[in-house]
Design an enzyme around this catalytic site. Structure first.
Site, PDB file in Angstrom:
ATOM      1  N   SER A   1       0.827  -1.243   0.074  1.00 14.10           N
ATOM      2  CA  SER A   1      -0.064  -0.007  -0.097  1.00 14.10           C
ATOM      3  C   SER A   1       0.976   1.260  -0.023  1.00 14.10           C
ATOM      4  O   SER A   1       0.342   2.414  -0.566  1.00 14.10           O
ATOM      5  CB  SER A   1      -0.966   0.016   1.325  1.00 14.10           C
ATOM      6  OG  SER A   1      -0.310  -0.256   2.541  1.00 14.10           O
ATOM      7  N   GLU A   2       2.050   1.366   0.677  1.00 17.86           N
ATOM      8  CA  GLU A   2       2.834   2.243   0.442  1.00 17.86           C
ATOM      9  C   GLU A   2       4.523   1.789   0.614  1.00 17.86           C
ATOM     10  O   GLU A   2       4.787   0.594   1.294  1.00 17.86           O
ATOM     11  CB  GLU A   2       2.969   3.313   1.485  1.00 17.86           C
ATOM     12  CG  GLU A   2       1.806   4.312   1.590  1.00 17.86           C
ATOM     13  CD  GLU A   2       0.466   3.839   2.186  1.00 17.86           C
ATOM     14  OE1 GLU A   2      -0.515   4.519   2.074  1.00 17.86           O
ATOM     15  OE2 GLU A   2       0.774   3.175   3.104  1.00 17.86           O
ATOM     16  N   THR A   3       5.293   2.476  -0.017  1.00 18.45           N
ATOM     17  CA  THR A   3       6.730   2.484   0.131  1.00 18.45           C
ATOM     18  C   THR A   3       7.543   3.550   0.388  1.00 18.45           C
ATOM     19  O   THR A   3       6.786   4.868  -0.142  1.00 18.45           O
ATOM     20  CB  THR A   3       7.417   1.664  -1.356  1.00 18.45           C
ATOM     21  OG1 THR A   3       6.772   0.559  -1.624  1.00 18.45           O
ATOM     22  CG2 THR A   3       8.766   1.749  -1.515  1.00 18.45           C
TER      23      THR A   3
ATOM     24  N   HIS B   1       1.430   4.617   8.664  1.00 16.77           N
ATOM     25  CA  HIS B   1       2.468   3.400   8.861  1.00 16.77           C
ATOM     26  C   HIS B   1       3.502   3.710   8.292  1.00 16.77           C
ATOM     27  O   HIS B   1       4.610   3.200   8.718  1.00 16.77           O
ATOM     28  CB  HIS B   1       1.518   2.235   8.512  1.00 16.77           C
ATOM     29  CG  HIS B   1       1.573   1.602   7.223  1.00 16.77           C
ATOM     30  ND1 HIS B   1       1.115   1.984   6.208  1.00 16.77           N
ATOM     31  CD2 HIS B   1       2.400   0.413   6.778  1.00 16.77           C
ATOM     32  CE1 HIS B   1       1.416   1.347   5.099  1.00 16.77           C
ATOM     33  NE2 HIS B   1       2.417   0.352   5.533  1.00 16.77           N
TER      34      HIS B   1
END
Length: 295
Positions: free
Chosen positions: A45-47, A76
């Site tokens: 969902s994120e990097t 997060h």
């Protein structure tokens, strides 16, 4: 040129729970297009990408990407990135700072490493802005989008509304945990009815007593069917509940239905400062080999 990376599960104290995050270290020199491609390659969902700060008094510039776009702030990714950097510092024998200061598009984000019995176990961020309350949406509209009876969407103590502590979400209080778990998004109706609003990301929650919340984050129009742990949405919810109650201190359970149970700790001071924290677990580490066309 190889770039080191570490992946962590965030908002959990056990492997394969929480929300996975990839942290690319030594990211100086990568352009925006390459970062976006790397984020798409990881598929989380994120990097995040860690770069030198513009101000030497800060610890890093952190850029956050979903597989589709860059974000000004997210929860997060900040907690997980601070955990990874603290792990790097400890591995070099360096004393940890009381808090990291990350430069981000939304502003300066302080993130404090968490220690338990001298062992690094997680981190806690302070949201870059105080809570901002936006437009409200009719409960009947939200009920139709979620395929729920209208009475399942509560209007007390607040109607469905857009709230932000750095990133906007549509905050929806439902009658009970069963309604939260039963909700499913009509994507066509969501696009039709909320396409012009500040956000189409739905954060659904129900209260369980005074200090616990059961939540889900649904954002199918942004390529996220469901997110197992959403710190920025937790910050927005904390800001809203703090504005209603004067202060707030509670734990959010999220990702349960997905098989990735998460625990997000939220606290809001009388002055409106919002803190979001949780445990982290290191999962993988390695070298990202980025080659230009023709190499």
């Amino acid at each position: 040129m190889g770039r080191r990376y570490v992946t962590v599960d965030v908002f959990t104290d056990r492997a394969f729970g929480g929300n996975p995050l990839a942290v690319v270290l030594d990211a100086a020199g990568l352009d925006t297009q390459t970062m976006q491609r790397v984020a798409r390659e990881f598929g989380y969902s994120e990097t995040t990408f860690v770069l030198p700060p513009a101000d030497p008094a800060h610890h890093a510039c952190v850029r956050i990407f979903t597989p589709e776009q860059e974000l000004p702030f997210a929860g997060h990714p900040n907690v997980g990135t601070a955990f990874v950097l603290a792990r790097e510092w400890a591995g070099r024998g360096e004393a940890l700072p009381e808090q990291f200061l990350f430069e981000e598009a939304a502003g300066l984000v302080p993130v404090r490493p968490w220690l338990a019995d001298g062992r690094l176990c997680g981190a806690e961020l302070t949201a870059p802005i105080r809570f901002e309350r936006g437009e409200t949406i009719e409960s009947a509209t939200i009920a139709r989008i979620l395929r729920l009876p209208e009475q399942a969407v509560l209007a007390d103590p607040h109607p469905p509304l857009v709230g932000s502590a750095g990133l906007p979400f549509l905050l929806v209080r439902l009658r009970d945990t069963e309604a939260v778990d039963a909700a499913s998004v009509d994507e066509a109706l969501l696009a039709d009815l909320l396409g012009h609003h500040a956000t189409r990301n739905l954060y659904l929650y129900a209260r369980i007593g005074a200090d616990r919340v059961h939540a889900r984050m649904l954002a199918p129009l942004d390529g996220i069917g469901e997110d197992p742990a959403t710190g920025s949405a937790a910050a927005a919810l904390g800001g809203l509940l703090g504005a209603l109650d004067g202060a707030a201190d509670f734990t959010i359970a999220q990702g349960v239905q997905m098989g990735r149970p998460s625990e997000i700790r939220v606290s809001v001071s009388e002055g409106g400062a919002i803190r979001v924290g949780g445990a982290c677990v290191t999962m993988m580490q390695g070298e990202l080999l980025i080659r230009e066309p023709g190499d």
